[in-house]
Design an enzyme around this catalytic site. Structure first.
Site, short mmCIF file in Angstrom:
data_model
loop_
_atom_site.label_atom_id
_atom_site.label_comp_id
_atom_site.label_asym_id
_atom_site.label_seq_id
_atom_site.Cartn_x
_atom_site.Cartn_y
_atom_site.Cartn_z
N ASP A 1 0.82 -1.22 0.00
CA ASP A 1 0.00 0.00 0.00
C ASP A 1 0.85 1.26 0.00
O ASP A 1 0.30 2.38 -0.09
CB ASP A 1 -0.97 0.00 1.19
CG ASP A 1 -0.29 -0.14 2.53
OD1 ASP A 1 0.78 -0.77 2.59
OD2 ASP A 1 -0.83 0.36 3.54
N HIS A 2 2.17 1.12 0.05
CA HIS A 2 3.05 2.27 -0.02
C HIS A 2 3.90 2.29 -1.29
O HIS A 2 4.55 3.29 -1.57
CB HIS A 2 3.97 2.30 1.21
CG HIS A 2 3.21 2.52 2.48
ND1 HIS A 2 3.11 3.75 3.09
CD2 HIS A 2 2.49 1.67 3.26
CE1 HIS A 2 2.36 3.65 4.18
NE2 HIS A 2 1.98 2.39 4.30
N HIS B 1 8.04 -0.93 12.78
CA HIS B 1 6.84 -1.44 12.12
C HIS B 1 7.00 -2.94 11.87
O HIS B 1 6.77 -3.43 10.77
CB HIS B 1 6.59 -0.69 10.81
CG HIS B 1 5.28 -0.98 10.17
ND1 HIS B 1 4.09 -0.97 10.87
CD2 HIS B 1 4.96 -1.31 8.89
CE1 HIS B 1 3.10 -1.27 10.05
NE2 HIS B 1 3.59 -1.48 8.85
N ASP C 1 2.78 4.23 9.70
CA ASP C 1 3.00 2.82 9.98
C ASP C 1 4.10 2.60 11.01
O ASP C 1 5.18 2.10 10.71
CB ASP C 1 3.35 2.06 8.69
CG ASP C 1 2.19 2.02 7.72
OD1 ASP C 1 1.60 3.09 7.45
OD2 ASP C 1 1.86 0.93 7.22
N HIS D 1 -3.88 8.19 6.16
CA HIS D 1 -3.70 6.74 6.20
C HIS D 1 -4.73 6.10 7.13
O HIS D 1 -4.40 5.39 8.08
CB HIS D 1 -2.27 6.39 6.62
CG HIS D 1 -1.84 5.00 6.23
ND1 HIS D 1 -2.21 4.41 5.05
CD2 HIS D 1 -1.06 4.09 6.87
CE1 HIS D 1 -1.69 3.20 4.97
NE2 HIS D 1 -0.98 2.98 6.07
#
Length: 339
Positions: A61-62, A163, A238, A300
């Site tokens: 997703d990044h 993370h 994150d 986010h």
């Protein structure tokens, strides 16, 4: 000089941050993460002009929108192609570079630099389109591990976050500004002119001639110039906001002008947030209140919540740190009933 920023992507979907640093003489463009669909709101010319792409980490997703970025810039040779990210970024990007059929590349000259930022050093790698990106050239390493870029107009620093693996936050800082006090200029009987540019420029001259009068340059600067701090913007996403990280961020960010920070989970879901190495909206708000941020921008968002719950999350945050907002074009208003 001014910092302009835009949160890319929609609420509950992939997001990224686009920053423009305008000095008056030039504009630098920085992209932080590149989620799926995030570049759709930027003009093609702006994408082609991006100077640095900085990844927090390489979850899909990044990085899901990287192909769109790469398609615009893969053979760019008018400026360097530079990517930054945590340890392992170069290996993953090498696979992305090679994920296409290259048979028309021989006369093209695009060079890509990928920098893996470790806690103690930076490893640098180079890839060439003329080689169909087949080779990974190790360009060595440096011991510099926090300050990534230091230009005459701005700097970019990395913050190592947790993370369940390596993740980076970033801080963009404008250099201090020198402003001329026009009232003092008038009091000295001087008129505005081209000499003002020389007054603020980095020159070895010891004197300056203005309207037939000669002045000691150092003394004139002391009389007419006043320094003011530049703006700053941080990008945090994150990460687990435990006590050690909170102390680290308070020290590093201090009175940061704007902090763009993840808002994945509500306070009531703190167990889920910690299990997934994320933070909660209220925890981030307490960090902002303790650190003295100028403004907190939440992004986010998890799609586990409804739009009404996002509004409630904003209300909760504002009770702790009033200057909190979502990106304005998201049009999410605070409410207390979840409707």
């Amino acid at each position: 000089m001014t910092l302009h920023f835009q949160v890319l992507g929609k609420p509950g979907r992939d997001n990224a941050l686009f920053v423009r640093v305008e000095s008056g003489q030039s504009t630098a463009r920085l992209l932080f993460d590149c989620g799926d669909g995030c570049l759709s709101s930027l003009p093609f010319s702006e994408i082609q002009a991006i100077d640095h792409l900085c990844f927090s980490h390489l979850h899909m997703d990044h990085i899901g929108g990287f192909d769109s970025f790469f398609r615009c810039t893969f053979n760019r040779d008018v400026k360097p192609n530079v990517i930054w990210g945590p340890a392992g970024t170069s290996a993953i990007l090498h696979h992305r570079f090679q994920g296409f059929w290259w048979n028309l590349h021989a006369n093209q000259s695009g060079t890509w630099s990928v920098n893996d930022v470790h806690p103690t050093h930076i490893e640098r790698f180079r890839y060439e389109i003329s080689e169909a990106f087949s080779e990974c050239h190790n360009e060595g390493k440096t011991e510099q591990c926090s300050l990534l870029l230091d230009t005459s107009d701005y700097s970019v620093s990395a913050i190592h976050l947790k993370h369940n693996g390596p993740c980076l936050g970033y801080v963009v800082c404008e250099k201090p500004k020198w402003n001329i006090q026009t009232d003092r200029v008038a009091a000295m009987g001087l008129r505005p002119g081209s000499w003002m540019k020389d007054l603020k420029s980095d020159t070895a001259n010891q004197t300056i001639d203005i309207e037939g009068r000669t002045f000691d340059l150092a003394a004139l600067r002391n009389d007419l110039l006043v320094e003011s701090p530049g703006e700053s913007i941080a990008y945090l996403t994150d990460f687990l906001l435990d006590e050690a990280t909170s102390e680290q961020l308070q020290e590093v960010l201090g009175d940061c002008t704007t902090v763009v920070c993840e808002a994945q989970y509500r306070a009531q879901d703190i167990d889920l947030a910690q299990r997934n190495f994320h933070t909660t909206t209220t925890a981030v708000s307490h960090l902002a209140a303790r650190s003295g941020f100028g403004k907190l921008v939440l992004f986010h968002l998890s799609d586990r919540y409804t739009r009404g719950e996002w509004g409630e999350m904003l209300t909760e945050c504002r009770t702790i740190f009033p200057n909190t907002e979502f990106p304005k074009d998201w049009n999410i208003e605070p409410n207390s009933n979840g409707s």
